[in-house]
Design an enzyme around this catalytic site. Structure first.
Site, mmCIF file in Angstrom:
data_model
loop_
_atom_site.group_PDB
_atom_site.id
_atom_site.type_symbol
_atom_site.label_atom_id
_atom_site.label_comp_id
_atom_site.label_asym_id
_atom_site.label_seq_id
_atom_site.Cartn_x
_atom_site.Cartn_y
_atom_site.Cartn_z
ATOM 1 N N ARG A 280 0.819 -1.215 0.000
ATOM 2 C CA ARG A 280 0.000 0.000 0.000
ATOM 3 C C ARG A 280 0.853 1.266 0.000
ATOM 4 O O ARG A 280 0.518 2.249 -0.656
ATOM 5 C CB ARG A 280 -0.878 -0.020 1.254
ATOM 6 C CG ARG A 280 -1.967 1.024 1.260
ATOM 7 C CD ARG A 280 -2.660 1.083 2.613
ATOM 8 N NE ARG A 280 -3.002 -0.205 3.155
ATOM 9 C CZ ARG A 280 -4.210 -0.773 3.070
ATOM 10 N NH1 ARG A 280 -5.192 -0.138 2.475
ATOM 11 N NH2 ARG A 280 -4.438 -1.954 3.606
ATOM 12 N N TYR A 320 -14.352 -3.055 4.290
ATOM 13 C CA TYR A 320 -13.667 -2.638 5.532
ATOM 14 C C TYR A 320 -14.195 -1.303 6.071
ATOM 15 O O TYR A 320 -13.517 -0.661 6.873
ATOM 16 C CB TYR A 320 -12.154 -2.471 5.298
ATOM 17 C CG TYR A 320 -11.506 -3.496 4.401
ATOM 18 C CD1 TYR A 320 -11.380 -4.823 4.816
ATOM 19 C CD2 TYR A 320 -11.005 -3.138 3.160
ATOM 20 C CE1 TYR A 320 -10.778 -5.756 3.988
ATOM 21 C CE2 TYR A 320 -10.400 -4.067 2.331
ATOM 22 C CZ TYR A 320 -10.292 -5.382 2.755
ATOM 23 O OH TYR A 320 -9.690 -6.298 1.933
ATOM 24 N N CYS A 345 -26.923 -3.557 -6.668
ATOM 25 C CA CYS A 345 -28.148 -3.766 -5.897
ATOM 26 C C CYS A 345 -27.873 -4.339 -4.521
ATOM 27 O O CYS A 345 -28.253 -5.476 -4.211
ATOM 28 C CB CYS A 345 -29.092 -4.650 -6.689
ATOM 29 S SG CYS A 345 -29.628 -3.787 -8.166
HETATM 30 N N1 LLP Z 1 3.280 -9.112 2.960
HETATM 31 C C1 LLP Z 1 2.297 -9.982 3.272
HETATM 32 C C2 LLP Z 1 2.644 -11.342 3.674
HETATM 33 C C3 LLP Z 1 0.959 -9.564 3.190
HETATM 34 O O1 LLP Z 1 -0.018 -10.407 3.509
HETATM 35 C C4 LLP Z 1 0.657 -8.238 2.791
HETATM 36 C C5 LLP Z 1 -0.719 -7.778 2.685
HETATM 37 C C6 LLP Z 1 1.720 -7.387 2.462
HETATM 38 C C7 LLP Z 1 3.022 -7.853 2.572
HETATM 39 C C8 LLP Z 1 1.521 -5.982 2.015
HETATM 40 O O2 LLP Z 1 0.943 -5.211 3.023
HETATM 41 P P1 LLP Z 1 0.822 -3.623 2.860
HETATM 42 O O3 LLP Z 1 2.217 -3.056 2.855
HETATM 43 O O4 LLP Z 1 0.115 -3.355 1.581
HETATM 44 O O5 LLP Z 1 0.029 -3.203 4.029
HETATM 45 N N2 LLP Z 1 -7.217 -5.604 0.822
HETATM 46 C C9 LLP Z 1 -6.853 -4.962 2.063
HETATM 47 C C10 LLP Z 1 -5.401 -5.163 2.406
HETATM 48 C C11 LLP Z 1 -4.986 -6.606 2.491
HETATM 49 C C12 LLP Z 1 -3.510 -6.791 2.804
HETATM 50 C C13 LLP Z 1 -3.123 -8.218 2.690
HETATM 51 N N3 LLP Z 1 -1.752 -8.508 2.915
HETATM 52 C C14 LLP Z 1 -7.229 -3.497 1.987
HETATM 53 O O6 LLP Z 1 -7.748 -3.052 0.950
HETATM 54 O O7 LLP Z 1 -7.054 -2.743 2.948
#
Ligand code: LLP
Length: 420
Positions: A280, A320, A345
């Site tokens: 992210r 979320y 819908c």
């Molecule tokens: N590494 C692992 C093992 C992960 O499971 C994830 C994210 C990341 C790295 C990356 O995390 P970040 O830096 O993006 O926080 N769909 C959700 C977020 C799901 C994250 C899943 N794992 C949302 O839209 O908030």
């Protein structure tokens, strides 16, 4: 630096007017700033380097935004990839990321995926359970090779984020309980076919505070010391992703510099290659979802702004209760209180309730901000809607980097059996 700015009264991405993209490509459409991906990647690395962490391996968590053009941009910044499926691995390879820079995470890697990743020669498997390590070792040994791997541990730390994106508490499905790690490491480390190099963690996503990360890293540091005391050579520690991005104007997240300093302080004595899996933080702010107002419908309390984007295009608010700032592409200067919803819908297809927003009317263009991560990648075709297209901008040019996949294309892949 924010590269979605008003120029001559109209919102631009870098030097391209969003109106021009909407006119040519239609709406809804995701628009990304190549410069913002680059700058986020450089800032993340810079925060570490400035704090003295020079040789970290950076694996972009592809799940955040797997578009191949985005991967190309990040490959050029020296990022490898954190992947969680063979599909993601193949994207990373197709974008030119070296196999050695690919980390395979995920709690449900299939045997077929383990084989594909062994054959591709990826740099690291992050093991989630003992049996996975045994199977991987056997598959590798049968091929006369050795699989580089680390054990993902669950430090039982509350990341202080939304329950659905928290991964580091003991009741979550991820990782090996940290209390069992030393014994399990000893059992796996001796197996032919496996080169166990260290440990990994990832405690959750959209973290707005460094304290839970620091607490988890400290526990990992203690584990590294215990493993070394037990005679293991620990060469790598993968500290995962999780750093948050601001979703509301004025929201402040830990800076890359503060993160880098915390990492440097906690890991000073570790003597390992550090790895990170940011998703992210690299992609979130670099994208918007451009949408057109279809109707302004009177509501019981506030009017409903019905936009042509829906929960199938941007699922985060429905999943979320996530907040995405909403902004008119050509703001009038007036504000209104409204609800914002899509055409799907379901009542859950609501982006905001009772929110103060730019005044908009039917036919106006608007954007949902901070949609570069976990936006297009989570899109679906629910309600037989199109799969949303993506556009990448750099300076004054832009290109469609993912087509709109229409319901007709999807219908063409369906079959009616001959007995009907
Ligand atoms: N590494 C692992 C093992 C992960 O499971 C994830 C994210 C990341 C790295 C990356 O995390 P970040 O830096 O993006 O926080 N769909 C959700 C977020 C799901 C994250 C899943 N794992 C949302 O839209 O908030």
């Amino acid at each position: 630096m924010d590269r979605f700015t008003l120029k001559g009264g109209a919102l631009h991405c870098e030097d391209v007017a969003l109106q021009a993209i909407a006119r040519e490509v239609g709406t809804p459409v995701y628009v990304y700033s190549a410069k913002m991906f680059r700058e986020a990647a450089q800032a993340f690395r810079g925060g570490l380097v400035d704090a003295g962490v020079h040789d970290a391996h950076l694996a972009y968590a592809i799940k955040a935004n797997p578009n191949i053009a985005v991967l190309k941009v990040l490959a050029a910044e020296g990022f490898g990839a954190d992947v969680v499926s063979a599909g993601e691995m193949n994207r990373a390879l197709a974008a030119g990321m070296p196999a050695a820079d690919i980390v395979f995470s995920g709690v449900g890697k299939t045997r077929g995926e383990l084989i594909a990743a062994l054959d591709a020669g990826i740099g690291q498997f992050n093991l989630e359970l003992e049996e996975e390590g045994e199977v991987l070792a056997d598959l590798a040994a049968a091929r006369g090779i050795t699989a580089p791997a680390v054990l993902r541990v669950n430090p039982d730390v509350d990341a202080g984020t939304h329950a659905k994106i928290s991964t580091g508490r003991k009741e979550n499905k991820f990782g090996i309980p940290i209390s069992e790690a030393v014994a399990m490491y000893a059992r796996l480390a001796g197996r032919p076919g496996l080169d166990l190099k260290g440990v990994a963690i990832h405690i959750g996503s959209q973290l707005s505070d460094l304290a839970p990360l620091e607490a988890a890293y400290v526990r990992v540091g203690e584990l590294v010391a215990e493993l070394r005391a037990a005679g293991h050579t620990i060469a790598r520690v993968d500290l995962g992703g999780g750093l948050g991005v601001p979703y509301k104007v004025g929201e402040v997240m830990p800076s890359a510099a503060a993160f880098g300093q915390m990492v440097a302080r906690v890991t000073k004595e570790w003597g390992v290659t550090l790895m990170f899996e940011p998703g992210r933080r690299i992609a979130g702010s670099a994208g918007v979802l451009v949408t057109e107002v279809v109707w302004v419908k009177p509501g019981a309390v506030n009017p409903y702004i019905i936009v042509d984007a829906a929960m199938n295009d941007l699922a985060r608010p429905a999943l979320y209760d996530a907040w995405h700032d909403f902004q008119a592409v050509v703001p009038t200067g007036n504000r209104m209180i409204a609800n914002i919803a899509g055409p799907v819908c379901e009542t859950g297809d609501t982006f905001a309730m009772g929110r103060e927003i730019d005044e908009v009317a039917s036919g106006d263009l608007a954007v949902f901000r901070t949609a570069g991560a976990y936006g297009a990648t989570m899109a679906s075709t629910y309600n037989s809607r199109s799969l949303v297209p993506e556009v990448l901008v750099e300076d004054g040019r832009y290109a469609v980097v993912a087509d709109r996949i229409t319901p007709e294309t999807i219908l063409a892949a369906e079959r009616v059996p001959d007995w009907l």
